[in-house]
Design an enzyme around this catalytic site. Sequence first.
Site, PDB file in Angstrom:
ATOM      1  N   THR A   1      10.604 -46.897 -18.734  1.00  0.00           N
ATOM      2  CA  THR A   1       9.842 -47.548 -19.009  1.00  0.00           C
ATOM      3  C   THR A   1       8.742 -46.525 -19.877  1.00  0.00           C
ATOM      4  OG1 THR A   1       9.633 -48.830 -17.095  1.00  0.00           O
ATOM      5  CG2 THR A   1       7.790 -49.164 -18.581  1.00  0.00           C
ATOM      6  N   SER A   2       8.296 -45.515 -19.389  1.00  0.00           N
ATOM      7  CA  SER A   2       7.391 -44.716 -20.131  1.00  0.00           C
ATOM      8  C   SER A   2       8.141 -43.703 -21.128  1.00  0.00           C
ATOM      9  CB  SER A   2       6.678 -43.547 -19.134  1.00  0.00           C
ATOM     10  OG  SER A   2       5.998 -44.175 -17.978  1.00  0.00           O
TER      11      SER A   2
ATOM     12  N   VAL B   1      20.632 -35.459 -17.749  1.00  0.00           N
ATOM     13  CA  VAL B   1      19.799 -34.267 -18.137  1.00  0.00           C
ATOM     14  C   VAL B   1      20.135 -33.410 -16.957  1.00  0.00           C
ATOM     15  CG1 VAL B   1      17.712 -33.356 -18.527  1.00  0.00           C
ATOM     16  CG2 VAL B   1      18.236 -35.361 -19.593  1.00  0.00           C
TER      17      VAL B   1
ATOM     18  N   HIS C   1       7.116 -48.947  -6.129  1.00  0.00           N
ATOM     19  CA  HIS C   1       6.208 -48.354  -6.888  1.00  0.00           C
ATOM     20  C   HIS C   1       6.049 -46.733  -6.764  1.00  0.00           C
ATOM     21  CE1 HIS C   1       4.045 -52.607  -7.123  1.00  0.00           C
ATOM     22  NE2 HIS C   1       5.050 -52.521  -7.733  1.00  0.00           N
TER      23      HIS C   1
ATOM     24  N   HIS D   1       0.168 -52.933  -9.329  1.00  0.00           N
ATOM     25  CA  HIS D   1       1.620 -52.827  -9.710  1.00  0.00           C
ATOM     26  C   HIS D   1       1.626 -51.478 -10.782  1.00  0.00           C
ATOM     27  CE1 HIS D   1       3.379 -56.224  -7.287  1.00  0.00           C
ATOM     28  NE2 HIS D   1       2.097 -56.412  -7.197  1.00  0.00           N
TER      29      HIS D   1
END
Length: 589
Positions: free
Chosen positions: A23-24, A228, A514, A558
């Site tokens: 997401t980020s 990675v 989360h 959330h």
Amino acid sequence: MTSSIALRPEGTVYDYIVCGGGTSGSVVAARLAEDPNNSVLVIEAGQHNSLLENTVMAGGWKNNFDTEADWNIITEPNPGANGRQVKASRGRFLGGSSGVNGTLCIRGTKQDYDDWNMPGWSGNEVFGYMKKAENFHTKKWFKADENAHGYDGLLNIEPHDLAPISNLILDSMQSQGMPLQPDMFTTGDNPHGCGHAPRTVYKGDRATAADYLLNKGPNLAIKTDTTVDKVILEGKDSDLKATAVRVIEKDGTSREIKANKEIIVSGGAYCSPTILLRSGIGPKSQLESHGIDCKVDLPGVGKNLMDHLIVFIFYSTTKPNITNDHLLYRPGAIAEAYRQWKVEKRGPLSAFPFGAFAFARLDERLKSEPLWNSASRKEGRDPMGLTPSQPNVEFFSTECYGGPKQYAEPPNGETTHAFSLIAELFAPKSRGSVTLKSADPKDNPVVDHNYLAEELDVLVLSEACKFANEIITQGKGTADIVEGSWPAKLTHHKNTKREDWVPFVKDNATTCYHPGGTCKMGSNDDKMAVLDHELKVRGVKGLRVADTSVMPLLNQGHTQMPAYAIGEKAADLIKGVFLQLSAEPAAGA
């Protein structure tokens, strides 16, 4: 809405390397690549999202679990949850968990981010970045707070059309003292009420962070199926600099890719700390136990793990067509539902099956509890550390059975139907950790959430379950339609005591997916802080972290929208620009 990006041949040197296309990370990479002078590489361990239909069909999220598209992380046994281990699924493909999450846009409150006490990360600023990410599409029936939404971001968002059961639950919530404020989960100004949660869905398809990567220029390269291993650090002591990334290709070969400017680690709350640890950044004793040379002794790497714990409470009803079970479980129903989504972009598979939502304060309900009254608290805060403007818990419903996998016999959709109300704990006191299993990057990390280790967490969550049960069994909309619970062993009565819910909570609590906090930001005098307020790794030049691991505290909401905000903010920090916040109307205006 599959990606049109071809997998371009990768070079050996880029200006910026983003480790993780979740997401980020997708947001950071896309925003940096908007400058054609920047060469950007994003490295993703999983597949390209265009290969996975269930990342676009919102109702197919579960089909990604327990596959190569899932990191398949299982927590350590949790003593506070009767020793149970919990499956902590995470998306392992381009777009990451934005392709398997509940699609919920629930920002929390501005106080949540003010509590971080980090320059540049106030509630106004974080809400501004969530708004920047958003391209909101309203519907005629939805009473949106228009000023709170963004309309030119890269993330499509729209309201969710409720099944009948959800409207009945909203009636029950209101009758149990939670007033209706339709767009409260966007405005973040109501700690005790009910409303609608907008979703990252548009015209029948799930919107994900991979959408940020569409139609970018040749200066953005995407490398999937690549793990990675570590960040290469050069120099000594106070002059350490991140210069390259060592990766493991799909065929098992290892190579290094250099970064001229910066490396951004965006592996999420579980994988970002492990990348740092394998790079020699973390608690010295842990690194030495795995034969890793400690370059920077940062004891906070992998610590401070937080999550929002939830409990499903299921109910059965014989009233037909108020849940979506008849659209999913009758003979031939699922095939028709798939046709509806594939051909017409509608039907039960075009949306995630969550329905009504509410925030609640529990002060009044807990005021006679000895533990609540004896617990330490700061002035103006409750024992969980929250102000009166922040909710203690959240409630949300499912519009069909669709529950935990251990319940193998769903309703038949003809004579039996089911739904659930879920209680979610905010501001947990319990903290866990992420550590290395070994120095091998193919090994998943050891994730110890330490759920329910603190008795205050058990107290608040069990009281939340009691309140949830009252909403359904006593509320105006649902009291007369509930036949029992589903399955029968979950039966609870209208006057169940809170103490009776404690064993239920410990046996049925599960993760809300989360996780955060494992590479937290902090002040210079915070020895457990991994990052400064610009997301820079302490003691290393040219290295940042950008994902929910940077959160010092979880928001009361959330984490999807904060993850987008963190990506947007990180890109601006790197580019040296500042978000222009529009003037906001005064409270009550």
